[in-house]
Design an enzyme around this catalytic site. Structure first.
Site, PDB file in Angstrom:
ATOM      1  N   ARG A   1       0.832  -1.213   0.000  1.00 46.04           N
ATOM      2  CA  ARG A   1       0.000   0.000   0.000  1.00 46.04           C
ATOM      3  C   ARG A   1       0.863   1.258   0.000  1.00 46.04           C
ATOM      4  O   ARG A   1       0.557   2.240  -0.692  1.00 46.04           O
ATOM      5  CB  ARG A   1      -0.918   0.024   1.218  1.00 46.04           C
TER       6      ARG A   1
ATOM      7  N   HIS B   1      -7.049   8.393  10.588  1.00 46.47           N
ATOM      8  CA  HIS B   1      -6.667   6.978  10.559  1.00 46.47           C
ATOM      9  C   HIS B   1      -5.164   6.792  10.368  1.00 46.47           C
ATOM     10  O   HIS B   1      -4.718   5.710   9.999  1.00 46.47           O
ATOM     11  CB  HIS B   1      -7.440   6.235   9.470  1.00 46.47           C
TER      12      HIS B   1
ATOM     13  N   CYS C   1       5.729   2.606  17.240  1.00 51.21           N
ATOM     14  CA  CYS C   1       6.210   1.543  18.118  1.00 51.21           C
ATOM     15  C   CYS C   1       5.050   1.016  18.950  1.00 51.21           C
ATOM     16  O   CYS C   1       4.423   1.778  19.695  1.00 51.21           O
ATOM     17  CB  CYS C   1       7.316   2.061  19.030  1.00 51.21           C
TER      18      CYS C   1
ATOM     19  N   ASN D   1     -20.627  12.022  -3.518  1.00 47.70           N
ATOM     20  CA  ASN D   1     -20.231  10.624  -3.541  1.00 47.70           C
ATOM     21  C   ASN D   1     -20.536  10.026  -4.900  1.00 47.70           C
ATOM     22  O   ASN D   1     -21.364  10.552  -5.656  1.00 47.70           O
ATOM     23  CB  ASN D   1     -21.013   9.849  -2.464  1.00 47.70           C
TER      24      ASN D   1
END
Length: 230
Positions: free
Chosen positions: A56, A106, A114, A198
């Site tokens: 990705r 996100h 970590c 949308n």
């Protein structure tokens, strides 16, 4: 001047070649979400998760912003009031398009985290199992993305912005994932006008006062042009 809060989802980056959860044949279609986008999945098979996010990351690094990203950056630059850009996307296409101070709720593919001490740093192109943390030295380095079951970033800031918004827009979002799916209701309760842009109606489309459907590269620039002509 009016304050605009904009939420973007995977649909705004689809025309830049980055797939959504629902796309057939893309990276997501090859794996179960439970295996590559949850803390348990990482604990079970860190090799699979690192390889998935490496792919990705490499895909996002070569992607280019489309006219929707560029239009939102233009709105930020030219709108006389405040424009807050919140994204569920972990790519950097908003920034590549010229946007500033994007709230990545996100996380980002460009970041590493970590799992032990919580330190963050810039991810290498290829992260490996046992990636060493530069702060504590432990081998718990993982992608700095918010997985299912984890709390999104910047939530206090986002809710404060929603509570002060005059206009709220959701672009390219499915309305399937909370808390983002509930942002429209937060903004509406604060008195904001709400609009969904949308490709297809989202799961929460009935909560919006206004809707426009079509490819983001068409609908978003047209909407921005209308706002800036006011």
């Amino acid at each position: 001047m009016e304050k605009i809060v904009i939420l973007t989802g995977a649909g705004i980056s689809a025309e830049s070649g980055l797939g959504t959860f629902r796309d057939e044949g893309g990276l997501w279609s090859q794996h179960r979400i439970e295996d590559v986008a949850t803390p348990d999945g990482f604990a079970r098979n860190p090799q699979l998760v690192q390889e998935f996010y490496n792919a990705r990351r490499q895909q996002a690094a070569t992607a280019k912003p489309n006219p929707a990203h560029v239009a939102l950056a233009r709105l930020q630059a030219e709108w006389p009031g405040e424009v807050i850009l919140v994204t569920q996307n972990v790519d950097a296409l908003h920034e590549k398009g010229g946007a500033q101070d994007v709230l990545h709720m996100h996380g980002t593919l460009a970041g590493a985290l970590c799992a032990g001490c919580g330190h963050r740093w810039t991810a290498p192109d290829t992260m490996r199992v046992g990636e060493l943390c530069p702060a504590c030295g432990a081998g718990g380095g993982r992608p700095d993305v918010v997985w299912f079951g984890e709390i999104p970033y910047f939530m206090d800031q986002i809710y404060a912005h929603l509570g002060a918004a005059d206009l709220f827009a959701a672009i390219g979002t499915s309305g399937n994932v909370y808390p983002a799916a509930g942002f429209v209701q937060e903004a509406a309760m604060a008195g904001a006008h709400t609009i969904e842009l949308n490709l297809d109606p989202s799961e929460v489309v009935s909560n919006f006062a206004e809707t426009r459907f079509g490819p983001a590269s068409k609908t978003v620039p047209a909407w921005v042009d209308e706002l800036l002509r006011r």
